[in-house]
Every structure is written in structure tokens, then in C-alpha cells.
Write an enzyme that holds these catalytic residues in place. Structure first.
Site, PDB file in Angstrom:
ATOM      1  N   ASP A  38      17.171  -3.445  12.749  1.00 18.34           N
ATOM      2  CA  ASP A  38      17.072  -2.660  13.979  1.00 18.34           C
ATOM      3  C   ASP A  38      18.128  -3.092  14.987  1.00 18.34           C
ATOM      4  O   ASP A  38      18.504  -4.258  15.048  1.00 18.34           O
ATOM      5  CB  ASP A  38      15.672  -2.844  14.585  1.00 18.34           C
ATOM      6  CG  ASP A  38      15.338  -1.779  15.606  1.00 18.34           C
ATOM      7  OD1 ASP A  38      16.024  -0.736  15.643  1.00 18.34           O
ATOM      8  OD2 ASP A  38      14.387  -1.982  16.386  1.00 18.34           O
ATOM      9  N   HIS A  55      26.025   1.593  13.159  1.00 15.95           N
ATOM     10  CA  HIS A  55      25.563   1.699  11.770  1.00 15.95           C
ATOM     11  C   HIS A  55      26.638   1.194  10.802  1.00 15.95           C
ATOM     12  O   HIS A  55      26.326   0.549   9.803  1.00 15.95           O
ATOM     13  CB  HIS A  55      25.193   3.145  11.449  1.00 15.95           C
ATOM     14  CG  HIS A  55      24.007   3.646  12.217  1.00 15.95           C
ATOM     15  ND1 HIS A  55      22.771   3.043  12.141  1.00 15.95           N
ATOM     16  CD2 HIS A  55      23.868   4.683  13.085  1.00 15.95           C
ATOM     17  CE1 HIS A  55      21.918   3.691  12.919  1.00 15.95           C
ATOM     18  NE2 HIS A  55      22.566   4.685  13.504  1.00 15.95           N
ATOM     19  N   LEU A 149      19.198 -11.277  -8.017  1.00 17.56           N
ATOM     20  CA  LEU A 149      18.539 -10.698  -6.846  1.00 17.56           C
ATOM     21  C   LEU A 149      18.351  -9.195  -7.008  1.00 17.56           C
ATOM     22  O   LEU A 149      19.261  -8.488  -7.448  1.00 17.56           O
ATOM     23  CB  LEU A 149      19.381 -10.959  -5.594  1.00 17.56           C
ATOM     24  CG  LEU A 149      18.942 -10.232  -4.313  1.00 17.56           C
ATOM     25  CD1 LEU A 149      17.715 -10.902  -3.716  1.00 17.56           C
ATOM     26  CD2 LEU A 149      20.074 -10.202  -3.292  1.00 17.56           C
TER      27      LEU A 149
END
Length: 258
Positions: A38, A55, A149
Site C-alpha cells: 500500500d 505503481h 520460493l
């Protein structure tokens, strides 16, 4: 002179980071870390830039965070990239966000493959633009044999919808004789969720100073440790991730017991 000073400082910082990583790896690290990324828009606004600039900057942080999580031996990293509610944002912002998976994966997919990272996605695919879905499916296909991962993007994801859909599937299976009501427990219900193949998050991180879950993994976060920071996502550094994990390691998880 300045260049020599910068090189010395950079080497020292790198050495300190490596030492910190090794110290943290001496204790159990969370198997599954989930992050609500955020603050991109606010980061851009503070710099008098368009929201999309935030972004784009945040995308770079995704790469750094993924690589560090992989080094630490974290098994799953789930990133809340776009919620079912985010379609309410301005059209140009939404369109730009939907281009980011193409840009990110187009640039960093070879690095993910090289580092044995497996790409996954959870969310509602049918509403995604074709180009977005194509980029993600290509990454999933090209990394499906990796066993390091798991980089799991929560894209067009909403937890309440996920739970409602799971309930509908349970009812349907009960009505069709596939599942008996007496067989339904928490473990069985979890198998109907989008995260059926993942362990629940051990640690949730949220950036930007907001202290709420925003319809993210409401079922799965029941006993996760929560770590909130005022740092905006584009400013989230490797040191911040290490700080969050160190805090996690110093907590006692009782799961309702003593």
C-alpha cells in the site's frame, strides 16, 4: 574522492545487509509471508507525480522483496497486487496496473527462472484483460518446474467473495453426495479456498500506515502475526523486510493456548 567514498559506503552497507540476513537465518523464518503493498499513490503525490509513477516504482520493490525472500528461505510470498474493489479506481490507473504484470514478468521472468522461483496467482481470472492473463499464465508455465520460493500474486482477489464461493462449492458437493456434512471441518473447508495448496500466512505485512486487512485473506490470517509500518510501498526496503521478520522471530505464537 566522492566516488571512492560512495564505493566504501556501498560495500559496508552490503556487508551489513549480508550479516543481518545470516543472523536472521539462524532462527526459524516464516514459511509464508503475505504483504499488502500500500502507498504507491501517496508516494507519487508527495513528489507531484502521477499515481502511475508510484505503481511503477512499487514494481521495482516487488523484485527486491522477492529476491530477498528467496535468499531467506521463505517458501511462499503472497503479494496483494489488485483487489476486487480496485476496479473503482480511475480507468487510466486501472489500465496501467493491468499492464504491470506484463512489464514485470517480461523484464524479470528470466531472473525468476534462474533463481528457482515459481510464479502462482490467486484471484478471479475471468475479469482480467487478456494481455494481463497471458503474461501471468506464461510465467506460471515457464516456472512450474521450479521448487524454490512460490511468488503468489493476489490479483483481482477479494476474500469475502472467495469465502462465499467456497461455501457454494461445499453446498454443491453436499447436495451431490460428494461431501457429507459430518466431514466438514476447518481443514476440509480450507481445501475449497484459493489457497488450498498453500499453508496459511505466518506473517502479514502492510505498508503505508493503514491498519486494516482490506478484504485480504480473512480466513487464512486467523492466527498470522501482523506487522504494520508507516513506510510507503515504493520506499519499502530490504532492511524493512528483515525488521518485520526479526519482529516475527521475537514473538510467541500460542494459537489460543498458553
Amino acid at each position: 574522492m566522492f566516488n571512492k567514498f560512495w564505493l566504501r559506503k556501498n560495500r559496508k552497507d552490503s556487508s551489513t545487509l549480508r550479516d543481518k540476513i545470516e543472523e536472521i537465518k539462524k532462527m526459524p523464518v516464516p514459511n509464508h509471508v503475505a504483504i499488502i503493498m500500500d502507498g504507491n499513490g501517496r508516494w507519487a503525490k508527495k513528489r507531484a507525480l502521477p499515481r502511475i509513477a508510484g505503481h511503477h516504482e512499487g514494481m521495482k520493490v516487488v523484485r527486491k522483496t522477492t529476491m530477498l525472500a528467496n535468499k531467506l528461505g521463505i517458501k511462499t510470498l503472497t503479494l496483494y497486487a489488485f483487489s476486487t474493489e480496485n476496479w473503482k479506481r480511475p480507468k487510466n490507473e486501472v489500465e496501467y496496473i493491468m499492464r504491470l504484470p506484463e512489464e514485470f514478468l517480461g523484464t524479470f521472468l528470466p531472473e525468476l527462472v534462474e533463481n528457482n522461483v515459481q510464479v502462482k496467482m490467486m484471484g478471479y481470472k475471468n475479469q482480467l484483460p487478456v494481455h494481463t492473463l497471458h503474461a501471468i499464465e506464461k510465467a506460471i508455465e515457464e516456472t512450474k518446474h521450479n521448487n524454490g520460493l512460490v511468488l503468489n500474486f493476489a490479483l483481482n482477489y477479494g476474500s469475502r467473495s472467495e469465502i462465499v464461493d467456497a461455501v457454494k462449492q461445499v453446498l454443491n458437493d453436499c447436495n451431490n453426495g460428494i461431501l457429507k456434512e459430518t466431514e466438514l471441518d476447518e481443514k476440509t473447508f480450507s481445501s475449497y479456498m484459493m489457497t488450498a495448496n498453500f499453508a496459511d500466512p505466518d506473517l502479514l505485512i502492510r505498508t503505508s500506515g493503514e491498519i486494516r486487512l482490506s478484504n485480504f485473506m480473512l480466513w487464512q490470517l486467523a492466527y498470522s502475526e501482523l506487522w504494520f509500518t508507516d513506510v510507503l510501498w515504493p520506499d519499502f526496503s530490504e532492511e524493512h523486510l528483515l525488521e518485520a521478520i526479526e519482529t516475527f522471530q521475537n514473538r510467541q505464537r500460542r494459537f489460543g493456548g498458553l
